[in-house]
Design a protein around this motif. Structure first.
Motif, mmCIF file in Angstrom:
data_model
loop_
_atom_site.group_PDB
_atom_site.id
_atom_site.type_symbol
_atom_site.label_atom_id
_atom_site.label_comp_id
_atom_site.label_asym_id
_atom_site.label_seq_id
_atom_site.Cartn_x
_atom_site.Cartn_y
_atom_site.Cartn_z
ATOM 1 N N ARG A 1 37.251 38.321 36.550
ATOM 2 C CA ARG A 1 38.566 38.812 36.985
ATOM 3 C C ARG A 1 38.609 40.339 36.990
ATOM 4 N N SER B 1 37.540 30.536 38.023
ATOM 5 C CA SER B 1 38.443 30.964 39.086
ATOM 6 C C SER B 1 37.738 31.990 39.952
ATOM 7 N N ARG C 1 39.257 33.141 42.640
ATOM 8 C CA ARG C 1 40.357 33.783 43.356
ATOM 9 C C ARG C 1 40.185 35.298 43.441
ATOM 10 N N ALA D 1 37.497 35.988 46.344
ATOM 11 C CA ALA D 1 37.471 34.956 47.387
ATOM 12 C C ALA D 1 36.658 35.383 48.603
ATOM 13 N N ASP E 1 39.215 27.050 40.655
ATOM 14 C CA ASP E 1 40.213 27.677 41.516
ATOM 15 C C ASP E 1 39.501 28.349 42.688
ATOM 16 N N HIS F 1 41.273 29.332 45.529
ATOM 17 C CA HIS F 1 42.371 29.846 46.344
ATOM 18 C C HIS F 1 41.880 30.916 47.320
ATOM 19 N N SER F 2 42.185 30.717 48.610
ATOM 20 C CA SER F 2 41.864 31.654 49.696
ATOM 21 C C SER F 2 40.374 31.812 49.958
ATOM 22 N N CYS F 3 39.558 30.887 49.472
ATOM 23 C CA CYS F 3 38.124 30.908 49.806
ATOM 24 C C CYS F 3 37.942 30.249 51.169
ATOM 25 N N CYS G 1 42.254 23.870 42.483
ATOM 26 C CA CYS G 1 43.094 24.611 43.429
ATOM 27 C C CYS G 1 42.302 24.862 44.706
#
Length: 547
Positions: free
Chosen positions: A60, A85, A87, A90, A112, A114-116, A138
């Motif tokens: 992160r 994650s 995210r 991505a 997670d 997301h948006s990949c 996700c």
């Protein structure tokens, strides 16, 4: 004065140090020797010795600071990860990287993506098939389609949370594959508790019928997020289980799904299976615990379908034809009441509806309502002694006759006991002049409130016409134990306060980190400078905003 708490933890400092030196130190040998041959199980080195949550935190940090490269991510994909994650990075995730995740991270319980958007549907299917331990997934804003959903249904028996919001390839018919396997004729994904389907393309009544199917086929659902949910629940309430043109071929009808659900519930309760589809949904109530944007007109009729509701957001429009109450939801802990457009409803109108659940509420939000009588808000909060957070936005519309200063009743200052409250937000608007008696009683209410909230951490008083200097003088001048010691964030934006009132907060014993004095017309530039000088003198790291 409490000691400064701005020092980062040793763990955080170490992770940021690693992030700063990732390219020049940690990735150099890997990039030179192994970048093109990364299909081994893991990489011996520092990252397989770091706990999984710390590896995720490092991903992160690197992603948020745009310091993460493909080589760095490959280095961080370790076998001991159970939660991942992607995210924050991505844009780096393609087909090859997705395959690497399934090779390296076989024990994931949470993923997670997301948006990949660069992962094709076939690769998503492959990932899901190889990660049977997933409990939380996700896939929002990805290339997920009906085949992905069908694979989730058959390959992830432990899945409890799924987010497929804003997936353009998902249709009303495709979501049925999540709950029913047409090849085996068996219901699947029965452990699912949370299903998020926001931002998908509506297809008329087909979405409503599909949601009915999911509500009946997934008996453990506690949250189903979709704009058509209320319409689907209304059909179930009316027992309209035979829509024309639904379901698609090879799927059971809504009536058949309802009978199966009722039969399961009857067995669990050691009862007799009920074959009448008209009563099936009554005998097997929904287990939903969260409803979003429920229409006020639906509160009474839909409440009978899910008695265990804990969180609800209700949209208030024109006054309903009949009164409504929240009594049917004794376990309600979070309530959001709001007017979506112009404020049409008043706090006084909805007060009787809140009373039955006051003691159970932990979070209460009242947005875009009218406030006519000054005693209404104190009465409401007295009904809710267990609140942890309160957020409000009112347009003051008060026609109380103005009083002379000599007629103003004294502030009693008795604490309003809210021992668990950590967040309080009051935003006031209004074009009409506010009578002095309203301002005075509002000040007395704020004094009682602040005296009764020993755990308050965040205080926002925006647009408050009462002179807050007097309020803070009364609160901090009391003989009781030092008030508001947990206070960390204060916003007095556009309120009636001067440099003196703000300095009282800065001088008090608390954990203050931010003070917002934006648009406070009685705070001048020299006042702002004095406040900043006080924080420097007291060696306090407080961010003060003023303009």
């Amino acid at each position: 004065m409490s000691p400064c708490r701005d020092v980062d933890s040793l763990t955080s400092l170490c992770l940021h140090n690693i992030a700063d030196n990732m390219e020049s130190v940690w990735m150099k040998d890997y990039t030179d020797k192994y970048m093109e041959d990364y299909r081994f199980m893991y990489i011996e080195g520092p990252f397989n010795q770091i706990a999984g949550p710390l590896v995720q935190q490092l991903i992160r940090i690197l992603g948020d600071s745009r310091k993460l490269s493909k080589a760095g991510l490959q280095l961080l994909l370790q076998p001991h990860l159970t939660e991942l994650s992607l995210r924050p990075c991505a844009g780096l995730i393609n087909n090859a990287m997705a395959q690497l995740v399934t090779v390296r991270c076989k024990f994931l319980t949470s993923l997670d993506l997301h948006s990949c958007t660069r992962i094709p549907s076939a690769s998503l299917v492959s990932m899901v098939e190889r990660l049977p331990r997933l409990q939380k997934l996700c896939l929002s804003d990805t290339q997920s389609d009906s085949l992905v959903l069908a694979t989730i249904g058959t390959s992830c028996p432990r899945l409890r949370e799924l987010d497929v919001s804003r997936c353009k390839k998902i249709s009303a018919s495709s979501v049925l594959s999540l709950a029913y396997n047409v090849k085996s004729g068996q219901f699947c994904c029965q452990a699912l508790r949370v299903l998020l389907l926001q931002g998908v393309r509506p297809q008329g009544d087909q979405w409503v019928y599909a949601l009915c199917f999911l509500l009946l086929a997934l008996p453990g659902l506690e949250q189903l997020a979709n704009p058509s949910l209320a319409d689907a629940m209304r059909l179930l309430y009316l027992r309209d289980l035979s829509p024309s043109g639904f379901p698609p071929e090879n799927f059971p009808s809504l009536a058949e799904v309802a009978r199966t659900r009722s039969g399961r519930m009857s067995k669990c309760n050691e009862g007799v299976r009920i074959e009448d589809t008209r009563t099936a949904t009554q005998d097997a109530p929904l287990r939903l615990k969260k409803l979003e944007d429920l229409g006020e007109e639906d509160v009474s009729i839909l409440g009978s379908l899910c008695r265990g509701l804990e969180e609800v957001a209700i949209s208030l429009r024109n006054p309903p034809e009949s009164s409504w109450s929240l009594m049917q939801w004794p376990n309600l802990t979070l309530l959001n009441l709001h007017c979506p457009d112009h404020p049409l409803r008043s706090l006084e109108d909805i007060l009787p509806s809140i009373y039955p659940v006051g003691h159970s509420l932990r979070h209460l939000s009242l947005q875009n309502l009218l406030w006519r009588q000054e005693e209404t808000l104190p009465t409401l909060l007295a009904w809710c002694p267990n609140l942890k957070s309160f957020q409000s936005h009112f347009t003051v519309l008060c026609h109380t006759v103005s009083h002379n200063a000599l007629e103003m009743p004294p502030w009693l200052g008795n604490p309003l006991p809210l021992p668990h409250l950590h967040t309080f937000s009051l935003l006031l608007e209004g074009d009409d002049p506010i009578p002095n008696i309203f301002k005075h009683k509002l000040g007395g209410f704020l004094v009682s409130l602040l005296k009764g909230c020993p755990k308050l951490e965040s205080l926002s008083l925006c647009g408050v016409p009462t002179l807050l200097d007097t309020v803070f003088e009364t609160v901090y001048g009391s003989t009781q134990p030092e008030p508001l010691q947990k206070l960390r964030e204060v916003s007095l934006c556009n309120s009636n306060v001067t440099q003196w009132g703000a300095s009282l907060i800065l001088r008090a014993k608390n954990d203050l980190k931010t003070l917002d004095l934006s648009h406070c017309k009685d705070v001048m530039c020299r006042d702002f400078q004095k406040l900043q000088e006080r924080t420097r003198k007291d060696k306090r790291n407080v961010s003060i905003t003023w303009q």
